[in-house]
Motif scaffolding. Sequence first.
Motif, mmCIF file in Angstrom:
data_model
loop_
_atom_site.group_PDB
_atom_site.id
_atom_site.type_symbol
_atom_site.label_atom_id
_atom_site.label_comp_id
_atom_site.label_asym_id
_atom_site.label_seq_id
_atom_site.Cartn_x
_atom_site.Cartn_y
_atom_site.Cartn_z
ATOM 1 N N GLY A 78 3.576 4.462 -2.835
ATOM 2 C CA GLY A 78 4.681 5.381 -3.097
ATOM 3 C C GLY A 78 4.096 6.744 -3.397
ATOM 4 O O GLY A 78 3.242 7.239 -2.660
ATOM 5 N N ASP A 79 4.498 7.315 -4.524
ATOM 6 C CA ASP A 79 3.942 8.630 -4.880
ATOM 7 C C ASP A 79 2.877 8.529 -5.980
ATOM 8 O O ASP A 79 2.427 9.547 -6.499
ATOM 9 C CB ASP A 79 5.053 9.599 -5.289
ATOM 10 C CG ASP A 79 5.898 9.106 -6.444
ATOM 11 O OD1 ASP A 79 5.664 7.976 -6.923
ATOM 12 O OD2 ASP A 79 6.811 9.848 -6.870
ATOM 13 N N LEU A 80 2.472 7.303 -6.314
ATOM 14 C CA LEU A 80 1.433 7.111 -7.325
ATOM 15 C C LEU A 80 0.059 7.013 -6.673
ATOM 16 O O LEU A 80 -0.127 6.267 -5.717
ATOM 17 C CB LEU A 80 1.694 5.838 -8.131
ATOM 18 C CG LEU A 80 2.922 5.846 -9.038
ATOM 19 C CD1 LEU A 80 3.117 4.477 -9.664
ATOM 20 C CD2 LEU A 80 2.767 6.904 -10.118
ATOM 21 N N GLU A 81 -0.891 7.728 -7.223
ATOM 22 C CA GLU A 81 -2.264 7.665 -6.746
ATOM 23 C C GLU A 81 -3.006 6.570 -7.494
ATOM 24 O O GLU A 81 -2.772 6.364 -8.686
ATOM 25 C CB GLU A 81 -2.961 9.010 -6.949
ATOM 26 C CG GLU A 81 -2.356 10.105 -6.101
ATOM 27 C CD GLU A 81 -3.048 11.444 -6.269
ATOM 28 O OE1 GLU A 81 -4.097 11.517 -6.946
ATOM 29 O OE2 GLU A 81 -2.526 12.425 -5.718
ATOM 30 N N SER A 107 -0.231 1.870 -14.105
ATOM 31 C CA SER A 107 1.039 2.242 -13.460
ATOM 32 C C SER A 107 0.970 2.035 -11.949
ATOM 33 O O SER A 107 1.921 1.539 -11.327
ATOM 34 C CB SER A 107 1.416 3.691 -13.784
ATOM 35 O OG SER A 107 0.381 4.575 -13.372
ATOM 36 N N ALA A 108 -0.153 2.368 -11.345
ATOM 37 C CA ALA A 108 -0.321 2.170 -9.905
ATOM 38 C C ALA A 108 -0.490 0.690 -9.577
ATOM 39 O O ALA A 108 0.011 0.205 -8.558
ATOM 40 C CB ALA A 108 -1.505 2.983 -9.388
ATOM 41 N N ALA A 109 -1.190 -0.065 -10.433
ATOM 42 C CA ALA A 109 -1.331 -1.508 -10.223
ATOM 43 C C ALA A 109 0.035 -2.181 -10.284
ATOM 44 O O ALA A 109 0.328 -3.078 -9.479
ATOM 45 C CB ALA A 109 -2.283 -2.105 -11.262
ATOM 46 N N ASN A 110 0.880 -1.753 -11.204
ATOM 47 C CA ASN A 110 2.238 -2.303 -11.284
ATOM 48 C C ASN A 110 3.046 -1.961 -10.039
ATOM 49 O O ASN A 110 3.788 -2.803 -9.521
ATOM 50 C CB ASN A 110 2.950 -1.802 -12.542
ATOM 51 C CG ASN A 110 2.402 -2.434 -13.801
ATOM 52 O OD1 ASN A 110 1.840 -3.520 -13.778
ATOM 53 N ND2 ASN A 110 2.557 -1.750 -14.921
ATOM 54 N N ALA A 111 2.901 -0.740 -9.545
ATOM 55 C CA ALA A 111 3.599 -0.347 -8.315
ATOM 56 C C ALA A 111 3.086 -1.163 -7.124
ATOM 57 O O ALA A 111 3.872 -1.583 -6.260
ATOM 58 C CB ALA A 111 3.421 1.149 -8.061
ATOM 59 N N LEU A 112 1.786 -1.396 -7.089
ATOM 60 C CA LEU A 112 1.206 -2.221 -6.027
ATOM 61 C C LEU A 112 1.746 -3.647 -6.109
ATOM 62 O O LEU A 112 2.104 -4.244 -5.089
ATOM 63 C CB LEU A 112 -0.322 -2.215 -6.128
ATOM 64 C CG LEU A 112 -1.068 -3.118 -5.153
ATOM 65 C CD1 LEU A 112 -0.792 -2.721 -3.710
ATOM 66 C CD2 LEU A 112 -2.571 -3.070 -5.439
#
Length: 130
Positions: A78-81, A107-112
């Motif tokens: 998404g928009d998280l690096e 936060s990115a691991a959760n988005a993944l």
Amino acid sequence: MHPFRAAAEAGDHEAIEALLADDVVFTSPVAYKPYPGKAITAAILRAVLRVFSDIRYVREIGGAGGRDHALLFEAKVGDLELTGCDFLRLNDNGLIEDLTVMVRPLSAANALAAAMAAEFERVEREAAAG
């Protein structure tokens, strides 16, 4: 440049699959149990390439001809690096027998995890099709 890195950066699913041993074990950064086998690992990696954008490897650790390699990468979900590392262990034939992935920040691991959960029904169908 490690062939796995080249294939991932090119989005070349077939080249990635050709680098996997039949008995490869994939350890996900967001799932507790490892996934054994080439079919499921290849399907997961295809999904990862659908979920990630702007993937680029920034460093390789491990000598040429060695069995162990660490490939550090950056990507977006998404928009998280995120920053991550692919840890590869090669078998005697030079194929990947163990692939462990780690990512940060949380936060990115959760988005993944959420993005991969949305893909997982397709991953299971692709793995079953072989």
